[in-house]
Scaffold this active site. Structure first.
Site, PDB file in Angstrom:
ATOM      1  N   ALA B  35      -8.057  10.165  -5.037  1.00 59.29           N
ATOM      2  CA  ALA B  35      -9.434  10.613  -4.853  1.00 59.29           C
ATOM      3  C   ALA B  35      -9.649  11.984  -5.480  1.00 59.29           C
ATOM      4  CB  ALA B  35      -9.769  10.647  -3.369  1.00 59.29           C
ATOM      5  N   ARG B  67     -13.499   5.840  -2.838  1.00 59.73           N
ATOM      6  CA  ARG B  67     -13.513   7.294  -3.081  1.00 59.73           C
ATOM      7  C   ARG B  67     -12.876   7.724  -4.396  1.00 59.73           C
ATOM      8  NH1 ARG B  67      -9.464   5.627  -0.199  1.00 59.73           N
ATOM      9  NH2 ARG B  67      -7.386   6.532  -0.400  1.00 59.73           N
ATOM     10  N   LYS B  82      -2.712   3.752 -12.003  1.00 59.86           N
ATOM     11  CA  LYS B  82      -3.860   4.660 -11.983  1.00 59.86           C
ATOM     12  C   LYS B  82      -3.926   5.563 -13.212  1.00 59.86           C
ATOM     13  CE  LYS B  82      -4.428   4.857  -7.001  1.00 59.86           C
ATOM     14  NZ  LYS B  82      -4.394   5.695  -5.791  1.00 59.86           N
ATOM     15  N   ASN B 127       0.850  14.109  -0.893  1.00 57.55           N
ATOM     16  CA  ASN B 127       2.016  14.345  -0.042  1.00 57.55           C
ATOM     17  C   ASN B 127       2.509  15.783  -0.193  1.00 57.55           C
ATOM     18  OD1 ASN B 127       4.593  14.369  -1.973  1.00 57.55           O
ATOM     19  ND2 ASN B 127       3.061  12.969  -2.803  1.00 57.55           N
ATOM     20  N   PHE B 128       3.228  16.236   0.826  1.00 53.74           N
ATOM     21  CA  PHE B 128       3.715  17.617   0.832  1.00 53.74           C
ATOM     22  C   PHE B 128       4.887  17.813  -0.122  1.00 53.74           C
ATOM     23  CE2 PHE B 128       1.736  17.260   5.073  1.00 53.74           C
ATOM     24  CZ  PHE B 128       0.813  18.280   4.946  1.00 53.74           C
ATOM     25  N   THR B 130       5.631  16.610  -3.090  1.00 53.05           N
ATOM     26  CA  THR B 130       5.271  16.921  -4.472  1.00 53.05           C
ATOM     27  C   THR B 130       4.585  18.282  -4.568  1.00 53.05           C
ATOM     28  OG1 THR B 130       4.931  14.554  -4.768  1.00 53.05           O
ATOM     29  CG2 THR B 130       4.257  15.956  -6.577  1.00 53.05           C
ATOM     30  N   CYS B 183      -4.493   9.659   4.648  1.00 61.01           N
ATOM     31  CA  CYS B 183      -5.746   8.937   4.404  1.00 61.01           C
ATOM     32  C   CYS B 183      -5.612   7.479   4.840  1.00 61.01           C
ATOM     33  CB  CYS B 183      -6.131   9.025   2.934  1.00 61.01           C
ATOM     34  SG  CYS B 183      -6.488  10.717   2.414  1.00 61.01           S
TER      35      CYS B 183
END
Lengths: 66, 337
Positions: B35, B67, B82, B127-128, B130, B183
């Protein structure tokens, strides 16, 4: 005594520490950063940093989604 | 080049012709094309950023379309990576932009090569793990990066200018412990992801146009449901920070990364993360999403075609794939990491 947390006035016990405040608000200390009177307070100081009447805190929640 | 293309932002005094030249000369990495990242990438392409690197390890799913601005039904039907779907869309939006998609899990092993020559990094990750890796990379190389994250109706962002502002580790020395709302488990509104991505893009344009010195160091939090917007001043780098002060880059060295192994056929194991989990809490979060079986020793979550077995020490076995990036992604999305 009265303090202000994220813009909202709150009544708390005299001499409450930053960590005790977070616990009383039910917040997970690993997920927040705390600014006290416009200065960020580092986590190791939370257990002994006491708040004074009129203290203004901003508690910033850290999230990971995106 | 159409002479009128960037006229409206060139008219803006903060950009001007010189700023537009700088924007055109820049290379920007968008890490994570969900998003946040897909919105940032679209905005950067429209603004005429010369080179855009898109990094993502996931595939477009139907639940993304609510989104994730760049994708459409055909991308979800084809389960396109993606980064590829985003690159195609950017090419159609602005053919003057050089877009490089990278379908990969960004790790300590490939980050140096992947981000070579990048002037700015935009955080579009979920995520934390990365983010701490990006922070280490950015601080060690002196490259600005812009953190952003959102869950539910709430999000926050902060620009990190190495040497000038506090970094992510100065403010949050460690990633949060235990299972985190994501999410996938807590839901998310498109209004908050686009709001946060917009703020990130605004800071990005300011930095790229040559005005990093006047960027206001602050953390901004937004809740589009309560209507609350708050800011906290970001201090200078902390001399006691492991990254800024000591220049110890543990995430970049891969020391903090949970090791992964392939276990048998079609399964990936994510080893102990020194992140104890409350399985009862996790069960409650996952139950609305699929079948969950749990006892005190393990939790099993069925998400066809995958099956995740999660242990109280944070370890997990993800069945149904031998793609390590996908396994990490599932862990990040459903457990939080």
């Amino acid at each position: 005594m009265r303090i202000v947390v994220n813009g909202e006035p709150r009544e708390v016990a005299d001499g409450i520490t930053v960590l005790q405040l977070l616990e009383s608000l039910g917040l997970d200390p690993s997920r927040v950063a705390v600014e006290l009177n416009t200065q960020i307070v580092k986590k190791p100081e939370w257990p002994h940093r006491t708040l004074e009447s009129g203290a203004r805190l901003e508690i910033v929640h850290f999230v990971g989604g995106g | 080049m159409e002479p009128d293309r960037y006229s409206r932002q060139v008219l803006f005094p903060g950009i001007g012709a010189a700023g537009q030249q700088r924007i055109r000369a820049a290379k920007v990495a968008v890490v994570g094309c969900g998003a946040l990242g897909s919105f940032q990438a679209g905005a950067l392409a429209r603004a005429g950023v010369g080179r855009i690197l898109l990094i993502d390890r996931d595939y477009v799913e139907w639940s993304n379309l609510q989104r994730q601005w760049l994708y459409d039904e055909s991308d979800a039907r084809d389960a396109l990576p993606k980064a590829i779907a985003a690159a195609r869309r950017l090419a159609a939006i602005n053919s003057e932009v050089e877009v490089s998609p990278l379908v990969a899990d960004l790790t300590a092993a490939n980050i140096e090569e992947a981000l070579e020559g990048v002037n700015l990094i935009l955080d579009g990750t979920d995520n934390f793990e990365t983010r701490y890796l990006l922070n280490d990379y950015a601080v060690s190389h002196g490259v600005p990066w812009i953190y952003g994250a959102a869950v539910g109706s709430y999000g926050l962002t902060m620009p990190v200018l190495p040497g000038k502002t506090a970094c992510l580790k100065c403010v949050y020395p460690e990633p949060p412990s235990g299972a985190q709302p994501t999410c996938e488990t807590a839901g998310v509104l498109n209004a908050i992801t686009s709001a946060i991505a917009s703020l990130q893009t605004g800071d990005a344009l300011k930095i790229l146009a040559g005005h990093a010195d006047s960027l206001r160091p602050r953390i901004t939090t937004v809740d589009v449901w309560s209507g609350e917007v708050r800011q906290v001043a970001l201090p200078p780098p902390d001399a006691g920070c492991q990254a800024c002060g000591w220049r110890e880059f543990v995430h970049l060295e891969g020391k903090r990364r949970a090791p992964i192994s392939l276990c048998g056929r079609n399964a990936v194991q994510i080893h102990e993360r020194a992140q104890p989990l409350d399985l009862g809490q996790l069960k409650a979060a996952l139950e609305p999403l699929g079948e969950v079986r749990a006892n005190e020793f393990a939790l099993r979550f069925f998400l066809p075609p995958y099956e995740m077995t999660i242990f109280p020490d944070g370890r997990a076995i993800i069945k149904g794939t031998d793609d390590v990036g996908l396994a990490r992604s599932l862990y990040a999305r459903y457990v939080g990491a």
